[in-house]
Design an enzyme around this catalytic site. Structure first.
Site, PDB file in Angstrom:
ATOM      1  N   TYR A  33      52.375  25.846  58.968  1.00 37.25           N
ATOM      2  CA  TYR A  33      52.582  25.045  57.761  1.00 37.25           C
ATOM      3  C   TYR A  33      52.757  25.945  56.551  1.00 37.25           C
ATOM      4  O   TYR A  33      52.463  27.142  56.592  1.00 37.25           O
ATOM      5  CB  TYR A  33      51.414  24.072  57.546  1.00 37.25           C
ATOM      6  CG  TYR A  33      50.127  24.706  57.040  1.00 37.25           C
ATOM      7  CD1 TYR A  33      49.740  24.585  55.707  1.00 37.25           C
ATOM      8  CD2 TYR A  33      49.302  25.412  57.901  1.00 37.25           C
ATOM      9  CE1 TYR A  33      48.556  25.159  55.249  1.00 37.25           C
ATOM     10  CE2 TYR A  33      48.118  25.976  57.461  1.00 37.25           C
ATOM     11  CZ  TYR A  33      47.751  25.850  56.135  1.00 37.25           C
ATOM     12  OH  TYR A  33      46.584  26.432  55.690  1.00 37.25           O
ATOM     13  N   LYS A 149      50.127  31.474  59.466  1.00 47.63           N
ATOM     14  CA  LYS A 149      49.674  30.267  58.774  1.00 47.63           C
ATOM     15  C   LYS A 149      49.743  29.083  59.743  1.00 47.63           C
ATOM     16  O   LYS A 149      50.592  28.193  59.641  1.00 47.63           O
ATOM     17  CB  LYS A 149      50.502  30.012  57.508  1.00 47.63           C
ATOM     18  CG  LYS A 149      49.789  29.088  56.508  1.00 47.63           C
ATOM     19  CD  LYS A 149      50.489  29.123  55.164  1.00 47.63           C
ATOM     20  CE  LYS A 149      49.866  28.158  54.175  1.00 47.63           C
ATOM     21  NZ  LYS A 149      48.492  28.521  53.787  1.00 47.63           N
ATOM     22  N   GLU A 182      38.152  36.175  53.286  1.00 48.29           N
ATOM     23  CA  GLU A 182      38.868  35.307  52.356  1.00 48.29           C
ATOM     24  C   GLU A 182      38.186  33.954  52.317  1.00 48.29           C
ATOM     25  O   GLU A 182      37.178  33.731  52.989  1.00 48.29           O
ATOM     26  CB  GLU A 182      40.335  35.167  52.771  1.00 48.29           C
ATOM     27  CG  GLU A 182      40.540  34.523  54.128  1.00 48.29           C
ATOM     28  CD  GLU A 182      42.004  34.415  54.522  1.00 48.29           C
ATOM     29  OE1 GLU A 182      42.869  34.708  53.700  1.00 48.29           O
ATOM     30  OE2 GLU A 182      42.265  34.015  55.679  1.00 48.29           O
ATOM     31  N   LEU A 207      45.251  35.857  55.278  1.00 50.04           N
ATOM     32  CA  LEU A 207      46.600  35.360  55.037  1.00 50.04           C
ATOM     33  C   LEU A 207      47.193  36.093  53.845  1.00 50.04           C
ATOM     34  O   LEU A 207      46.516  36.295  52.827  1.00 50.04           O
ATOM     35  CB  LEU A 207      46.556  33.855  54.749  1.00 50.04           C
ATOM     36  CG  LEU A 207      47.911  33.183  54.547  1.00 50.04           C
ATOM     37  CD1 LEU A 207      48.680  33.125  55.861  1.00 50.04           C
ATOM     38  CD2 LEU A 207      47.732  31.782  53.978  1.00 50.04           C
TER      39      LEU A 207
END
Length: 285
Positions: A33, A149, A182, A207
């Site tokens: 996505y 992702k 993250e 990411l």
């Protein structure tokens, strides 16, 4: 006005938009996505999102369902039909519909494409940035290819829910060595007492955020000192400032970590300046 979604070549009212129950996104989370900011009716950093999309699809060996130019037309049309001025557009591509089997489906199976968009409350977001947010920390328990992702986000969902239950907006993953990787839906940053901005280097463990990439350009223009490396939770607790970045939050100051104030407990000057200048460097289309 009814919201409109794009599903496999058709623009449909959201209530009528659906995919097959044997879509591999539903059965296996076998898809990717992208989320792109919409500001003033324009897409922010569309080109960079398309580049990351190609990376994610390539790593999972999912065929590109349409050329970037055609996908861009869909993005803009979904934004137009939903009258989005400030918000997000969401894209999901899965490996397609096939009889449930863990192995890849037969060659020629068409990937599924869904695009949606929604407005966000600009005034509320600016107020939130003015107040700053709280984060909690949770153990890192995700797979090793976070750079893809993927729609496989169950650890992120549980982390975000844990944050909400503790009155926080975000959760930071901390690995076994005590380093922050993250956030559940953002990249994590701190500013040290001597003014250095630190964020983890790009690798398979985080990411490569599009907003992160633009913030690096803003920092260079502002003459800020950058260190791309992992930072520990202890460093975060001792930091002068902290913030997160994502397409939906842009640059969002963090004022509490695990219930402890960051710096003086208010949004810092560096995070606020990066947020202020961000869209001078972001691409609009």
């Amino acid at each position: 006005m009814s919201r409109i979604a794009y599903v496999n070549g058709r623009y449909l009212p959201l209530r009528d938009a659906s995919v097959n129950v044997e879509d591999r996104g539903y059965q296996f989370s076998d898809g990717v996505y992208e989320v792109c900011e919409v500001r003033g009716g324009k897409l922010i950093d569309e080109r960079r999102h398309m580049e990351r999309l190609r990376h994610s699809l390539g790593e999972l060996r999912i065929a590109i369902p349409m050329e970037p130019q055609a996908l861009s037309v869909v993005f803009h049309e979904v934004v137009r039909r939903n009258r989005i001025r400030w918000g997000i557009v969401y894209l999901q591509i899965t490996r397609g519909v096939s009889r449930r089997d863990h192995a890849f489906p037969p060659a020629g199976t068409r990937p599924s494409v869904v695009v949606t968009a929604r407005n966000m409350d600009f005034t509320a977001a600016e107020k939130l940035a003015g107040d700053g947010i709280a984060v909690i920390t949770v153990p890192e328990n995700r797979w090793e290819r976070v750079d893809i992702k993927s729609v496989s986000l169950l650890p992120n969902v549980l982390a975000k829910q844990a944050a909400r239950e503790q009155g926080a907006k975000e959760a930071w993953f901390v690995d076994k060595s005590g380093h922050v990787t993250e956030g559940s839906s953002s990249n994590a940053w701190i500013v040290t007492r001597d003014g250095k901005v630190i964020t983890r280097q790009v690798d398979h463990g985080i990411l490569k955020g599009i907003t992160r990439t633009v913030v690096l350009e803003v920092m260079a223009q502002q003459g800020l000192k950058l260190e791309e490396r992992a930072f520990t939770l202890e460093e975060a607790h001792a930091a002068r400032e902290a913030f997160v970045t994502s397409a939906s939050q842009i640059v969002m100051p963090v004022v509490r970590i695990d219930g402890r104030p960051v710096g003086n407990g208010a949004p810092g000057l560096i995070a606020s300046a990066l947020r202020r200048d961000f869209h001078q460097f972001a691409e609009q289309s």
